[in-house]
Design a protein around this motif. Structure first.
Motif, PDB file in Angstrom:
ATOM      1  N   GLU A 183     -19.567  76.565  92.266  1.00 11.25           N
ATOM      2  CA  GLU A 183     -18.643  76.393  91.145  1.00 11.25           C
ATOM      3  C   GLU A 183     -19.345  75.750  89.954  1.00 11.25           C
ATOM      4  O   GLU A 183     -19.139  76.155  88.818  1.00 11.25           O
ATOM      5  N   GLU A 206      -9.392  64.520  96.611  1.00  9.86           N
ATOM      6  CA  GLU A 206      -9.273  65.871  97.180  1.00  9.86           C
ATOM      7  C   GLU A 206     -10.464  66.172  98.092  1.00  9.86           C
ATOM      8  O   GLU A 206     -10.294  66.709  99.188  1.00  9.86           O
ATOM      9  N   GLU A 208      -3.896  67.322  85.557  1.00 11.94           N
ATOM     10  CA  GLU A 208      -3.296  68.410  86.337  1.00 11.94           C
ATOM     11  C   GLU A 208      -4.115  69.689  86.208  1.00 11.94           C
ATOM     12  O   GLU A 208      -4.301  70.420  87.190  1.00 11.94           O
ATOM     13  N   LYS A 220      -7.314  69.225  88.359  1.00  8.64           N
ATOM     14  CA  LYS A 220      -6.988  69.311  89.785  1.00  8.64           C
ATOM     15  C   LYS A 220      -6.667  70.748  90.183  1.00  8.64           C
ATOM     16  O   LYS A 220      -7.108  71.222  91.230  1.00  8.64           O
ATOM     17  N   ASP A 221      -5.916  71.456  89.342  1.00 11.98           N
ATOM     18  CA  ASP A 221      -5.570  72.841  89.638  1.00 11.98           C
ATOM     19  C   ASP A 221      -6.817  73.720  89.691  1.00 11.98           C
ATOM     20  O   ASP A 221      -6.974  74.541  90.596  1.00 11.98           O
ATOM     21  N   GLN A 222      -7.709  73.552  88.721  1.00  4.75           N
ATOM     22  CA  GLN A 222      -8.962  74.315  88.698  1.00  4.75           C
ATOM     23  C   GLN A 222      -9.770  74.026  89.961  1.00  4.75           C
ATOM     24  O   GLN A 222     -10.271  74.937  90.612  1.00  4.75           O
ATOM     25  N   ASP A 277      -8.548  78.531 102.927  1.00  2.00           N
ATOM     26  CA  ASP A 277      -8.106  79.866 103.290  1.00  2.00           C
ATOM     27  C   ASP A 277      -9.142  80.656 104.091  1.00  2.00           C
ATOM     28  O   ASP A 277      -8.835  81.716 104.612  1.00  2.00           O
ATOM     29  N   GLY A 331      -9.144  75.930  97.690  1.00  2.00           N
ATOM     30  CA  GLY A 331      -8.402  77.108  98.134  1.00  2.00           C
ATOM     31  C   GLY A 331      -9.259  78.033  98.967  1.00  2.00           C
ATOM     32  O   GLY A 331      -8.824  78.563  99.980  1.00  2.00           O
ATOM     33  N   GLN A 332     -10.522  78.210  98.548  1.00  2.00           N
ATOM     34  CA  GLN A 332     -11.427  79.074  99.300  1.00  2.00           C
ATOM     35  C   GLN A 332     -11.757  78.483 100.660  1.00  2.00           C
ATOM     36  O   GLN A 332     -11.825  79.194 101.657  1.00  2.00           O
ATOM     37  N   ARG A 391      -8.753  72.806  92.901  1.00  2.00           N
ATOM     38  CA  ARG A 391      -8.075  73.312  94.111  1.00  2.00           C
ATOM     39  C   ARG A 391      -8.229  74.818  94.244  1.00  2.00           C
ATOM     40  O   ARG A 391      -8.522  75.329  95.321  1.00  2.00           O
ATOM     41  N   SER A 392      -8.026  75.543  93.151  1.00  2.00           N
ATOM     42  CA  SER A 392      -8.074  77.004  93.248  1.00  2.00           C
ATOM     43  C   SER A 392      -9.498  77.522  93.386  1.00  2.00           C
ATOM     44  O   SER A 392      -9.737  78.493  94.090  1.00  2.00           O
ATOM     45  N   ALA A 393     -10.453  76.864  92.736  1.00  2.00           N
ATOM     46  CA  ALA A 393     -11.826  77.359  92.769  1.00  2.00           C
ATOM     47  C   ALA A 393     -12.576  76.945  94.023  1.00  2.00           C
ATOM     48  O   ALA A 393     -13.432  77.678  94.510  1.00  2.00           O
TER      49      ALA A 393
END
Length: 189
Positions: free
Chosen positions: A74, A112, A38, A41-43, A54, A50-51, A45-47
């Motif tokens: 990254e 992902e 988790e 995956k969170d790292q 968005d 998400g960019q 998605r956000s790094a």
């Protein structure tokens, strides 16, 4: 993960680092593999995702190429973390000599990436920039696999972050050059 490696991580150490009790971690995540998965995956998605998701105005081939650039950026931003993560991907040996294949983070991140690549390919198809006969799932899987191959080369020191980016873009362009048309084809030349 970076300091100790996956095999040396304990739920007790993770709980202390997070300032929660061990039972709280088990209730929330179920175990070390699920917790690390988790977090990875969170790292990711956000790094990265998400960019991409968005970013205004990115569609089709520009979105796909931007995804690759963000992956490379990254890796360059946090090289120790991603080298440690590659160690988890390929499986580290535990102290008893048995292989520990980690939490399935490679599979999760690959899924992902494939989903994001497939979205970009679908946008290309909708814009008329991609052959109708092309199987988007197979193509997304191939592009994601090329990214993993390039990451392994980077992790072994064969490529720097820029070399990773260049090799991944080259592989993607070669895969799509023969099946793309219009503006996308020009971008892949």
């Amino acid at each position: 993960l970076v300091e100790k490696g996956y095999s040396a991580l304990t739920m007790r150490a993770l709980a202390a680092e997070c300032r929660v009790s061990v039972p709280t971690l088990y209730r929330k995540f179920g175990g070390k593999q699920e917790l690390v998965l988790e977090a990875v995956k969170d790292q990711f998605r956000s790094a990265i995702l998400g960019q991409v998701l968005d970013a205004a105005g990115l569609h089709g081939h520009t979105r796909l190429l931007r995804l690759i650039e963000l992956c490379a950026a990254e890796i360059g931003r946090m090289p120790d973390y991603y080298r440690a993560l590659l160690g988890v991907f390929v499986g580290e040996s535990s102290s008893d000599g048995n292989s520990d294949n980690g939490p399935g983070a490679a599979t999760a991140i690959n899924a992902e990436i494939m989903a994001e690549v497939r979205r970009s390919l679908q946008q290309m198809r909708e814009a008329g920039d991609l052959a109708d006969w092309l199987d988007l799932d197979v193509t997304a899987q191939r592009i994601a696999a090329e990214g993993m191959i390039c990451a392994m080369q980077w992790g072994s020191g064969e490529l720097g972050p820029e070399g990773y980016r260049d090799a991944y873009i080259f592989s993607t362009c070669m895969l799509l050059l023969g099946v793309s048309t219009g503006e996308a084809r020009l971008a892949f030349l």
